[in-house]
Design a protein around this motif. Structure first.
Motif, PDB file in Angstrom:
ATOM      1  N   MET A 186       0.810  -1.215   0.000  1.00 18.82           N
ATOM      2  CA  MET A 186       0.000   0.000   0.000  1.00 18.82           C
ATOM      3  C   MET A 186       0.846   1.269   0.000  1.00 18.82           C
ATOM      4  N   THR A 187       2.017   1.208   0.607  1.00 13.38           N
ATOM      5  CA  THR A 187       2.863   2.403   0.681  1.00 13.38           C
ATOM      6  C   THR A 187       3.945   2.450  -0.380  1.00 13.38           C
ATOM      7  N   GLY A 188       4.279   1.288  -0.976  1.00  9.61           N
ATOM      8  CA  GLY A 188       5.383   1.241  -1.918  1.00  9.61           C
ATOM      9  C   GLY A 188       6.739   1.352  -1.250  1.00  9.61           C
ATOM     10  N   ILE A 189       6.787   1.134   0.063  1.00 10.14           N
ATOM     11  CA  ILE A 189       8.035   1.256   0.824  1.00 10.14           C
ATOM     12  C   ILE A 189       8.624  -0.131   1.037  1.00 10.14           C
ATOM     13  N   PRO A 190       9.905  -0.347   0.769  1.00  6.78           N
ATOM     14  CA  PRO A 190      10.507  -1.670   0.988  1.00  6.78           C
ATOM     15  C   PRO A 190      10.354  -2.123   2.443  1.00  6.78           C
ATOM     16  N   LYS A 191      10.205  -3.419   2.613  1.00  7.04           N
ATOM     17  CA  LYS A 191       9.939  -3.975   3.941  1.00  7.04           C
ATOM     18  C   LYS A 191      11.002  -3.634   4.982  1.00  7.04           C
ATOM     19  N   PRO A 192      12.294  -3.680   4.631  1.00  9.48           N
ATOM     20  CA  PRO A 192      13.286  -3.361   5.673  1.00  9.48           C
ATOM     21  C   PRO A 192      13.097  -1.979   6.296  1.00  9.48           C
ATOM     22  N   TYR A 193      12.686  -1.003   5.464  1.00 13.72           N
ATOM     23  CA  TYR A 193      12.463   0.332   5.991  1.00 13.72           C
ATOM     24  C   TYR A 193      11.222   0.353   6.874  1.00 13.72           C
ATOM     25  N   LEU A 194      10.189  -0.344   6.437  1.00 17.93           N
ATOM     26  CA  LEU A 194       8.965  -0.413   7.236  1.00 17.93           C
ATOM     27  C   LEU A 194       9.203  -1.116   8.567  1.00 17.93           C
ATOM     28  N   GLU A 195       9.981  -2.187   8.540  1.00 17.62           N
ATOM     29  CA  GLU A 195      10.194  -2.982   9.751  1.00 17.62           C
ATOM     30  C   GLU A 195      10.814  -2.153  10.861  1.00 17.62           C
ATOM     31  N   PHE A 196      11.711  -1.272  10.526  1.00 20.60           N
ATOM     32  CA  PHE A 196      12.348  -0.432  11.546  1.00 20.60           C
ATOM     33  C   PHE A 196      11.302   0.432  12.252  1.00 20.60           C
ATOM     34  N   ASP A 197      10.458   1.099  11.455  1.00 18.14           N
ATOM     35  CA  ASP A 197       9.447   1.971  12.053  1.00 18.14           C
ATOM     36  C   ASP A 197       8.359   1.172  12.760  1.00 18.14           C
ATOM     37  N   LEU A 198       8.004   0.018  12.215  1.00 19.29           N
ATOM     38  CA  LEU A 198       6.991  -0.814  12.871  1.00 19.29           C
ATOM     39  C   LEU A 198       7.481  -1.284  14.236  1.00 19.29           C
ATOM     40  N   ASP A 199       8.726  -1.714  14.308  1.00 19.18           N
ATOM     41  CA  ASP A 199       9.281  -2.160  15.593  1.00 19.18           C
ATOM     42  C   ASP A 199       9.260  -1.016  16.606  1.00 19.18           C
ATOM     43  N   TRP A 200       9.608   0.176  16.168  1.00 21.15           N
ATOM     44  CA  TRP A 200       9.617   1.321  17.079  1.00 21.15           C
ATOM     45  C   TRP A 200       8.207   1.651  17.540  1.00 21.15           C
ATOM     46  N   LEU A 201       7.258   1.655  16.623  1.00 19.18           N
ATOM     47  CA  LEU A 201       5.874   1.994  16.978  1.00 19.18           C
ATOM     48  C   LEU A 201       5.266   0.981  17.938  1.00 19.18           C
ATOM     49  N   VAL A 202       5.622  -0.289  17.767  1.00 16.29           N
ATOM     50  CA  VAL A 202       5.130  -1.315  18.696  1.00 16.29           C
ATOM     51  C   VAL A 202       5.797  -1.137  20.060  1.00 16.29           C
ATOM     52  N   ASP A 203       7.097  -0.921  20.052  1.00 20.00           N
ATOM     53  CA  ASP A 203       7.836  -0.767  21.300  1.00 20.00           C
ATOM     54  C   ASP A 203       7.328   0.430  22.102  1.00 20.00           C
ATOM     55  N   ARG A 204       6.975   1.517  21.414  1.00 15.03           N
ATOM     56  CA  ARG A 204       6.506   2.721  22.102  1.00 15.03           C
ATOM     57  C   ARG A 204       4.994   2.738  22.257  1.00 15.03           C
ATOM     58  N   GLU A 205       4.346   1.612  21.912  1.00 16.52           N
ATOM     59  CA  GLU A 205       2.928   1.360  22.186  1.00 16.52           C
ATOM     60  C   GLU A 205       1.977   2.203  21.337  1.00 16.52           C
ATOM     61  N   PHE A 206       2.440   2.696  20.200  1.00 18.07           N
ATOM     62  CA  PHE A 206       1.536   3.339  19.256  1.00 18.07           C
ATOM     63  C   PHE A 206       0.799   2.279  18.429  1.00 18.07           C
ATOM     64  N   LEU A 207       1.405   1.104  18.279  1.00 15.26           N
ATOM     65  CA  LEU A 207       0.791  -0.020  17.584  1.00 15.26           C
ATOM     66  C   LEU A 207       0.765  -1.237  18.494  1.00 15.26           C
ATOM     67  N   ALA A 208      -0.227  -2.103  18.255  1.00 21.42           N
ATOM     68  CA  ALA A 208      -0.244  -3.427  18.874  1.00 21.42           C
ATOM     69  C   ALA A 208      -0.033  -4.447  17.764  1.00 21.42           C
ATOM     70  N   LEU A 209       0.638  -5.551  18.062  1.00 20.12           N
ATOM     71  CA  LEU A 209       0.899  -6.603  17.084  1.00 20.12           C
ATOM     72  C   LEU A 209       0.142  -7.851  17.509  1.00 20.12           C
ATOM     73  N   GLU A 210      -0.825  -8.265  16.679  1.00 21.15           N
ATOM     74  CA  GLU A 210      -1.645  -9.435  16.965  1.00 21.15           C
ATOM     75  C   GLU A 210      -1.731 -10.309  15.715  1.00 21.15           C
ATOM     76  N   ASN A 211      -1.248 -11.540  15.839  1.00 22.97           N
ATOM     77  CA  ASN A 211      -1.313 -12.497  14.719  1.00 22.97           C
ATOM     78  C   ASN A 211      -0.732 -11.908  13.429  1.00 22.97           C
ATOM     79  N   LYS A 212       0.447 -11.290  13.577  1.00 26.12           N
ATOM     80  CA  LYS A 212       1.171 -10.707  12.447  1.00 26.12           C
ATOM     81  C   LYS A 212       0.444  -9.531  11.810  1.00 26.12           C
TER      82      LYS A 212
END
Length: 583
Positions: free
Chosen positions: A233-259
């Protein structure tokens, strides 16, 4: 570079199985897949047998596989539109025209590859051409509308459309893929918070990152998004997304459930604010007008309390009275019926975040052509009032000299009670923090007020520090200097006068409108239950409390709308209007 002698073995060892699996996937069954794989291998070996070395072998193999598959489709459909392509490294193969191939097998992997290429090509356009392409194809704006939006003539718009299409070299109906707009035109999310954000809240890290903003927007809802979905949906390569996703989950802006990544806070969009606006407007006659009429009808009683400033023009004095009413209303019984009230009232009871702050997050979708321009506290003004003037609401700003000041429920040590109230609203400027930075300055202000009131507004007997505070107040227009006299431009209550205002004016008013207030609570709770995802239902009570608190702000706006309030032309002219001192 690979010697020819090693190519046959390398192709057989490294690519045969991959080509077979690819061919089975393409054809949908093993027999046809084996036929296609044999044909691909034959084309590959035929091409490499007379060459001494091959550059980019992997690219060559999959290009031949692609072209062989295209030829197979052509033969199966018995079409005759065959052309010759002079391929890389002198490769000649017969294929159908690419645009026909896309139309015929639009659901296959090749289309996904073409769409990815298209995304990249659009992203490579200049900002102006990219914006025009998006406006024309995604937003369905006319050439005239685009010309007006970007302040250029229609001929220039037409040229940019022609030139951009020429650069893209592909025809594609963007309207059929709504997710593509996240690639071309990212959304915009702004985060605020209620509570104590600490010295450096994590919300700033989101507001500063367009990628993190769009991740939160895309993951909002009960189902969330997977990494693959976000990448597509964003056209952004996964490695770049993974960094921000990990940060957002760690800082509790996102929850991760069943991938699946799910946004962990509430986001208000344009539709939500339109719904809130409709509720406020619908209750104006039976709620807000009742409050304003009540206060206006008690003008004489309010003035008779005897506080300083009681002789101000009513349209100016009403600003301060409504500010103090909002303070009383925000801690009154109707709002305490909300289940989460105590959580909202005390910062110490809010969740502790990793940045050290205690707060809950409020998200505002400000994406172009969707969101609204939101003031600091998210108070809705669009389509009701003048947004360029009602553009900031800082909330009740209060400085208290005594721990019991905010409740005003005890007669013990009344001489210790001291507080200042100020509401940042409309176009006013908050300068009070420069005058009462600490407890010592608050004590100095108490002495200054007593001195001014008891000595006919003279500075005789003041210390140098007190005189410096007076000078600052004169500079900021909250005290007027008239010869050797210093005249406060704000209302000043003694503690006893203030208690009288609360008990004799505000308490009966809150009780009289309590049924309507409770109905308003139910209306906002129902609205928030419908629009908030189930995963964050805790926000229902939080949002409802804020919606009801905002109803106090609407007293000002509707009173202004009906002509009861003096409307300042400059922030300096309005600074003192909501300022009150209690000592």
């Amino acid at each position: 570079m690979k010697p020819v002698s090693s190519l046959f073995k390398k192709i057989a060892d490294d690519y045969s199985l991959m080509i077979l699996n690819w061919a089975i996937k393409k054809t949908g069954n093993r027999p046809d897949g084996e036929d296609l794989a044999q044909e691909v291998l034959y084309q590959i070996l035929s091409f490499v047998k007379d060459r001494e070395e091959i550059e980019k072998l992997d690219n060559l193999i999959w290009k031949i596989a692609h072209y062989t598959w295209c030829n197979r489709i052509r033969r199966l459909k018995k079409e005759n539109n065959i052309i010759s392509l002079d391929g890389e490294n002198g490769l000649y193969v017969n294929i159908i025209e690419e645009r026909d191939y896309i139309n015929e097998i639009a659901e296959n992997d090749e289309l996904k590859e073409e769409l990815a290429n298209l995304r990249r090509r659009i992203s490579d356009l200049s900002k102006q051409q990219r914006e025009i392409i998006i406006a024309y194809y995604l937003e369905n704006l006319s050439v005239s509308d685009i010309a007006a939006k970007y302040n250029i003539n229609k001929s220039a718009v037409k040229w940019h459309l022609f030139d951009a299409r020429k650069k893209l070299k592909e025809k594609f109906d963007m309207n059929n893929n709504v997710n593509e707009k996240y690639v071309y035109k990212p959304g915009k999310l702004r985060l605020g918070y209620n509570g104590d954000g600490g010295p450096d809240p994590d919300t700033k890290r989101v507001n500063e990152s367009l990628i993190r903003q769009n991740i939160c927007l895309l993951c909002y809802g009960d189902n969330g998004k997977s990494l693959d979905e976000l990448a597509e949906m964003t056209g952004i390569p996964k490695p770049y997304l993974e960094f921000d996703l990990d940060w957002l989950v760690d800082r509790e802006f996102l929850a991760l459930e069943n991938k699946k990544y799910i946004t962990n806070f509430g986001i208000k969009d344009k539709q939500h604010f339109e719904n809130v606006r409709d509720i406020y407007i619908n209750v104006k006659e039976n709620y807000y007008r009742k409050i304003i009429d009540y206060i206006n009808s008690h003008e004489k009683d309010i003035r008779n309390i005897g506080f300083y400033g009681g002789d101000f023009d009513w349209n100016k004095l009403l600003w301060s009275i409504l500010t103090l009413y909002l303070r009383y209303f925000s801690e009154s019984e109707p709002l305490k019926t909300l289940k989460k009230y105590n959580e909202l009232k005390s910062h110490e009871e809010l969740e502790l975040h990793k940045d050290g702050g205690r707060y809950f997050i409020n998200g505002f979708d400000q994406s172009e052509n969707q969101g609204v321009k939101l003031p600091k506290m998210g108070v809705i003004t669009e389509a009701i009032f003048e947004p360029e003037k009602w553009n900031t609401v800082n909330g009740i700003w209060c400085r208290s000299f005594s721990e019991t000041t905010s409740e005003f429920s005890s007669d013990e040590h009344p001489e210790e009670h001291y507080a200042t109230y100020w509401l940042g609203i409309y176009i006013f400027v908050n300068i009070m923090s420069t005058l009462t930075k600490n407890i010592d300055q608050q004590k100095d202000w108490k002495k200054i007020l007593e001195n001014l009131l008891s000595n006919n507004f003279s500075i005789d007997g003041m210390t140098d520090d007190e005189k410096e505070l007076i000078a600052t107040a004169v500079k900021e227009n909250i005290i007027k200097k008239d010869g050797d006299k210093y005249i406060p431009q704000f209302v000043i209550f003694t503690f006893e006068q203030f208690k009288k205002l609360y008990s004799e004016i505000f308490a009966p008013l809150v009780q009289s409108v309590k049924p309507q207030t409770l109905k308003l609570v139910d209306m906002f709770r129902e609205l928030n239950e419908k629009c908030l995802p189930r995963k964050i239902y805790g926000y229902v009570e939080r949002w409802t409390y804020l919606d009801i608190w905002d109803s106090g702000i609407k007293n000002f706006m509707f009173a202004a709308d009906d002509g009861y309030l003096y409307m300042p032309e400059t922030p300096e002219d309005g600074t003192c209007l909501t300022l009150s001192f209690i000592y």
